[in-house]
Design a protein around this motif. Structure first.
Motif, PDB file in Angstrom:
ATOM      1  N   PHE A  46      33.280 -60.282 -17.826  1.00 60.15           N
ATOM      2  CA  PHE A  46      33.264 -59.884 -16.411  1.00 60.15           C
ATOM      3  C   PHE A  46      33.590 -61.034 -15.474  1.00 60.15           C
ATOM      4  O   PHE A  46      33.560 -60.859 -14.267  1.00 60.15           O
ATOM      5  CB  PHE A  46      31.925 -59.226 -16.059  1.00 60.15           C
ATOM      6  N   TYR A  47      33.904 -62.203 -16.019  1.00 61.13           N
ATOM      7  CA  TYR A  47      34.291 -63.305 -15.129  1.00 61.13           C
ATOM      8  C   TYR A  47      35.773 -63.247 -14.763  1.00 61.13           C
ATOM      9  O   TYR A  47      36.228 -64.012 -13.920  1.00 61.13           O
ATOM     10  CB  TYR A  47      33.902 -64.671 -15.712  1.00 61.13           C
ATOM     11  N   THR A  48      36.528 -62.367 -15.420  1.00 64.75           N
ATOM     12  CA  THR A  48      37.865 -62.045 -14.913  1.00 64.75           C
ATOM     13  C   THR A  48      37.874 -60.550 -14.580  1.00 64.75           C
ATOM     14  O   THR A  48      37.058 -59.785 -15.116  1.00 64.75           O
ATOM     15  CB  THR A  48      38.978 -62.394 -15.933  1.00 64.75           C
ATOM     16  N   PRO A  49      38.747 -60.125 -13.674  1.00 64.50           N
ATOM     17  CA  PRO A  49      38.695 -58.738 -13.216  1.00 64.50           C
ATOM     18  C   PRO A  49      38.826 -57.710 -14.345  1.00 64.50           C
ATOM     19  O   PRO A  49      39.614 -57.909 -15.281  1.00 64.50           O
ATOM     20  CB  PRO A  49      39.895 -58.663 -12.262  1.00 64.50           C
ATOM     21  N   GLN A  50      38.053 -56.663 -14.265  1.00 64.61           N
ATOM     22  CA  GLN A  50      38.109 -55.563 -15.232  1.00 64.61           C
ATOM     23  C   GLN A  50      37.540 -54.329 -14.544  1.00 64.61           C
ATOM     24  O   GLN A  50      36.779 -54.443 -13.583  1.00 64.61           O
ATOM     25  CB  GLN A  50      37.303 -55.905 -16.492  1.00 64.61           C
ATOM     26  N   MET A  80      49.249 -64.041  -7.203  1.00 62.99           N
ATOM     27  CA  MET A  80      49.150 -62.663  -7.694  1.00 62.99           C
ATOM     28  C   MET A  80      47.733 -62.451  -8.216  1.00 62.99           C
ATOM     29  O   MET A  80      47.002 -63.411  -8.468  1.00 62.99           O
ATOM     30  CB  MET A  80      50.184 -62.387  -8.787  1.00 62.99           C
ATOM     31  N   HIS A  81      47.345 -61.190  -8.359  1.00 63.10           N
ATOM     32  CA  HIS A  81      45.963 -60.885  -8.739  1.00 63.10           C
ATOM     33  C   HIS A  81      45.963 -59.788  -9.796  1.00 63.10           C
ATOM     34  O   HIS A  81      46.774 -58.860  -9.725  1.00 63.10           O
ATOM     35  CB  HIS A  81      45.187 -60.449  -7.494  1.00 63.10           C
ATOM     36  N   PRO A  82      45.049 -59.878 -10.774  1.00 60.74           N
ATOM     37  CA  PRO A  82      45.007 -58.830 -11.802  1.00 60.74           C
ATOM     38  C   PRO A  82      44.903 -57.412 -11.235  1.00 60.74           C
ATOM     39  O   PRO A  82      45.423 -56.473 -11.830  1.00 60.74           O
ATOM     40  CB  PRO A  82      43.761 -59.197 -12.622  1.00 60.74           C
ATOM     41  N   PHE A  83      44.245 -57.257 -10.073  1.00 61.94           N
ATOM     42  CA  PHE A  83      44.102 -55.896  -9.544  1.00 61.94           C
ATOM     43  C   PHE A  83      45.424 -55.333  -9.001  1.00 61.94           C
ATOM     44  O   PHE A  83      45.553 -54.117  -8.848  1.00 61.94           O
ATOM     45  CB  PHE A  83      42.964 -55.793  -8.521  1.00 61.94           C
ATOM     46  N   ASP A  84      46.406 -56.182  -8.694  1.00 64.26           N
ATOM     47  CA  ASP A  84      47.759 -55.672  -8.402  1.00 64.26           C
ATOM     48  C   ASP A  84      48.269 -54.907  -9.622  1.00 64.26           C
ATOM     49  O   ASP A  84      48.766 -53.791  -9.533  1.00 64.26           O
ATOM     50  CB  ASP A  84      48.747 -56.840  -8.158  1.00 64.26           C
ATOM     51  N   TRP A  85      48.160 -55.579 -10.768  1.00 66.18           N
ATOM     52  CA  TRP A  85      48.671 -55.013 -12.026  1.00 66.18           C
ATOM     53  C   TRP A  85      47.895 -53.756 -12.410  1.00 66.18           C
ATOM     54  O   TRP A  85      48.472 -52.745 -12.806  1.00 66.18           O
ATOM     55  CB  TRP A  85      48.535 -56.081 -13.121  1.00 66.18           C
ATOM     56  N   PHE A 124      33.404 -57.928  -7.944  1.00 67.29           N
ATOM     57  CA  PHE A 124      34.532 -57.267  -7.282  1.00 67.29           C
ATOM     58  C   PHE A 124      34.751 -58.065  -5.998  1.00 67.29           C
ATOM     59  O   PHE A 124      33.925 -58.024  -5.089  1.00 67.29           O
ATOM     60  CB  PHE A 124      34.210 -55.810  -6.978  1.00 67.29           C
ATOM     61  N   SER A 125      35.827 -58.818  -5.949  1.00 70.42           N
ATOM     62  CA  SER A 125      36.016 -59.745  -4.833  1.00 70.42           C
ATOM     63  C   SER A 125      36.839 -59.103  -3.731  1.00 70.42           C
ATOM     64  O   SER A 125      37.560 -58.125  -3.956  1.00 70.42           O
ATOM     65  CB  SER A 125      36.723 -61.003  -5.333  1.00 70.42           C
ATOM     66  N   PRO A 126      36.769 -59.671  -2.522  1.00 66.69           N
ATOM     67  CA  PRO A 126      37.633 -59.195  -1.439  1.00 66.69           C
ATOM     68  C   PRO A 126      39.114 -59.239  -1.834  1.00 66.69           C
ATOM     69  O   PRO A 126      39.861 -58.309  -1.512  1.00 66.69           O
ATOM     70  CB  PRO A 126      37.328 -60.166  -0.292  1.00 66.69           C
ATOM     71  N   ARG A 127      39.548 -60.275  -2.564  1.00 66.55           N
ATOM     72  CA  ARG A 127      40.956 -60.325  -2.976  1.00 66.55           C
ATOM     73  C   ARG A 127      41.298 -59.168  -3.904  1.00 66.55           C
ATOM     74  O   ARG A 127      42.376 -58.586  -3.805  1.00 66.55           O
ATOM     75  CB  ARG A 127      41.282 -61.649  -3.693  1.00 66.55           C
ATOM     76  N   GLY A 128      40.383 -58.832  -4.805  1.00 69.38           N
ATOM     77  CA  GLY A 128      40.597 -57.691  -5.693  1.00 69.38           C
ATOM     78  C   GLY A 128      40.732 -56.407  -4.885  1.00 69.38           C
ATOM     79  O   GLY A 128      41.637 -55.597  -5.120  1.00 69.38           O
ATOM     80  N   PHE A 129      39.854 -56.251  -3.914  1.00 67.21           N
ATOM     81  CA  PHE A 129      39.892 -55.073  -3.039  1.00 67.21           C
ATOM     82  C   PHE A 129      41.214 -54.997  -2.273  1.00 67.21           C
ATOM     83  O   PHE A 129      41.865 -53.949  -2.236  1.00 67.21           O
ATOM     84  CB  PHE A 129      38.700 -55.122  -2.076  1.00 67.21           C
ATOM     85  N   LEU A 130      41.631 -56.119  -1.681  1.00 68.70           N
ATOM     86  CA  LEU A 130      42.869 -56.121  -0.898  1.00 68.70           C
ATOM     87  C   LEU A 130      44.083 -55.844  -1.788  1.00 68.70           C
ATOM     88  O   LEU A 130      45.044 -55.204  -1.357  1.00 68.70           O
ATOM     89  CB  LEU A 130      43.031 -57.443  -0.140  1.00 68.70           C
ATOM     90  N   ALA A 131      44.026 -56.312  -3.044  1.00 67.59           N
ATOM     91  CA  ALA A 131      45.125 -56.040  -3.977  1.00 67.59           C
ATOM     92  C   ALA A 131      45.218 -54.535  -4.255  1.00 67.59           C
ATOM     93  O   ALA A 131      46.311 -53.951  -4.228  1.00 67.59           O
ATOM     94  CB  ALA A 131      44.922 -56.815  -5.275  1.00 67.59           C
TER      95      ALA A 131
END
Lengths: 374, 374
Positions: free
Chosen positions: B28-32, B78-83, B111-118
């Motif tokens: 869980f330390y990288t986006p999933q 780039m961010h994993p949540f884009d993908w 769940f970070s703000p960057r993940g959300f924005l992606a």
């Protein structure tokens, strides 16, 4: 901050809080932050009950520590960051002018979208930008005192790994091995207390050794299977991670072959790890070496280390991979982790190291190859 | 989801991932995330190397597990949540129509703000709403099998606390006590393996016992000081937390007085903890009782428990406090934690319990009051 014309920086990463103020507690499961104004001292904001604890660990005067009321915890209708941003404006720590330029740690663990939107709601006059891990990047070069803490962590890691390898015995439950590992991690040594690692012991075994990041079960270890062990020694939040692989019984040739190739690759990577190189160079030294054996590794082979809090002991800055062009300098520290995850089997070995003007100084000294227990 | 007209739910909380799919790893330390469509099966998205591990722990067919490439990790551009969001759209798991109504866990850890924005950037056609901990609320009532796991966790917690109390001895370093605690936590018992707790042992001692959430140091325990111990027993991610206080040497009268009042308050709270009550009622039973001794406690006195992952073993749903009006039902589980943090001293005791039709069933049986070691 001056280079980026920042009026203030809102820091939420617990490792950055510790680095900036000394604050150290398991309080990051509710919102907390340090606000760093462009000029003037830092202020810490946390849940009221933790603000009291901050007096014991943070190098901040009591009037710079602010506790939000407990009724804000886990509420659908309000969020602690409403209170934090509002209070920071009220006391003049954050500017209320339209030229305010405030950086946030947009990809930090423990900073949620709701927290971000709450701040945004309070700071509609300001422009909010991503800090791009500014404090993490400042942490990359370690002071003499930090280097000493890393060496202490290395001493603990070495002892923990020696015990872990000793404990891999057919029939023993995985959780029993972990019990000994965790015991050793806290014990440290006679002169150095152990601290908790940012990641619990990971012990993929048998068929699951083809994948990283599995923790453990209560199933017994079996002859004929290999176990990868990934642990860290920790002293005062500084981490020295270490991985090894132990085979019970005669290992298959494919495992021996990979282990030997990877040992050679590790030697090449460490040789390249010196001031003036880049992560790309170090990665290439490894990739070229294992390539000669027909092997490749998709993922990065290392990352910057130092202070760590759950869930990660990496600094989230430099990675050792083809895309990394940052120049390596003395005082940096890395975990080179060579995990070869195959289909139903795998091999892992790693080294934690400090870069000095001479090159890579290993933080531990544990035989590097595959450990075979016949 | 149907009641809220949701087209899909994007779940990031590791405890919710485990609840929905069985997926269990320190990844869980990288986006999933797990994406739950309104109709049709769940899909899991994680870093490529962890997608392999998911095959071993998640109850999902391989074609519903998607790994993003490693070059997306820790990148500024780039961010994993884009993908993840892009892939989910591409395979039709998320609708691409303008009536798409997608819920996100807006206040989840990891769940970070960057993940959300992606995600927002990929789903500009959709309306994004807060899930308001929908899966967490589903978890609140435990099945028979979950109740059995909580009872197993309680057995481990009891043993861990007995060892911890035994180990509080003048002159012993705090880290040595933690070593024994962590050993016992992993060992579990002969028939039940221990799992890692969402929170490491907390051991505020002496002057720091006036605050919660401090972990430990390598300083020795001293006669004349009290230590509060907060730990959990864990079995297959189910947690039974437990806190006690141990005084070395004759404790001051103020500590004895508070301990006695709090024991009475605990008995009143447990008596009130039954189907049909609310968190408000249970809180009032406690507050009224200690009020008779001139005491009050500002913070909530408990919260719902079950599956836990770092950094929190609470379910982030119900709290035992004046504002809590949810009706308590059989199958719920709570940690009632009575921490009285004073100026430079403190007292803590707690119980983990399961609500049955009969009332509160304690998960552990450890003498409740202050333990004094003369």
């Amino acid at each position: 901050m001056a280079e980026r014309s920042l009026s203030a920086l809102i820091v939420v990463d617990p490792a950055n809080l510790y680095y900036l103020t000394g604050y150290n507690a398991w309080s990051f499961y509710t919102p907390q932050c340090v606000i760093v104004p462009a000029d003037g001292p830092c202020h810490l904001f946390s849940r009221y009950m933790d603000a009291q604890g901050a007096q014991h660990t943070a190098y901040l005067p009591p009037e710079h520590i602010h506790g939000y009321p407990d009724y804000l915890v886990h509420r659908a209708d309000m969020h602690p960051f409403d209170w934090i941003a509002g209070t920071a404006l009220e006391i003049g720590l954050l500017p209320d002018t339209s030229d305010a330029h405030i950086a946030l740690e947009m990809d930090a663990h423990f900073f949620s979208p709701r927290g971000f939107l709450a701040i945004q709601g309070q700071l509609t006059h300001a422009s909010l930008v991503d800090s791009h891990e500014l404090v993490n990047w400042v942490r990359v070069i370690k002071s003499e005192r930090e280097q000493a803490k890393l060496r202490s962590a290395g001493q603990i890691a070495q002892r923990v790994m020696e015990i872990a390898i000793e404990q891999i015995i057919p029939g023993r439950r995985q959780c029993d091995v972990v019990a000994e590992i965790q015991h050793a991690q806290a014990l440290g040594s006679q002169y150095l207390g152990g601290d908790y690692p940012a990641i619990v012991p990971m012990l993929p075994t048998g068929i699951t050794s083809g994948t990283p990041h599995l923790t453990w079960s209560d199933l017994p270890l079996l002859t004929g299977e290999a176990t990868t062990i990934e642990i860290a020694g920790v002293h005062q939040r500084y981490h020295a991670p270490l991985a090894r692989t132990v085979a019970l019984g005669t290992p298959p040739n494919r495992l021996r072959t990979v282990a030997d190739a990877v040992s050679e690759g590790m030697a090449a990577a460490l040789e390249q790890m010196r001031p003036g190189s880049t992560g790309r160079d170090v990665h290439w030294a490894f990739a070229r070496t294992i390539g000669r054996y027909g092997l490749e590794k998709e993922s990065r082979i290392g990352y910057s280390i130092g202070i760590g809090y759950p869930p990660d002991w990496g600094e989230r800055t430099m990675s050792i991979r083809p895309e990394e062009e940052t120049v390596i300098e003395a005082g940096m520290a890395f975990h080179i982790i060579l995990g070869m995850w195959m289909d139903g089997w795998g091999y892992e070995t790693s080294e934690s190291l400090l870069v000095t003007s001479e090159g890579a100084e290993q933080l531990t000294n544990v035989p590097r190859g595959l450990t075979v227990k016949e």
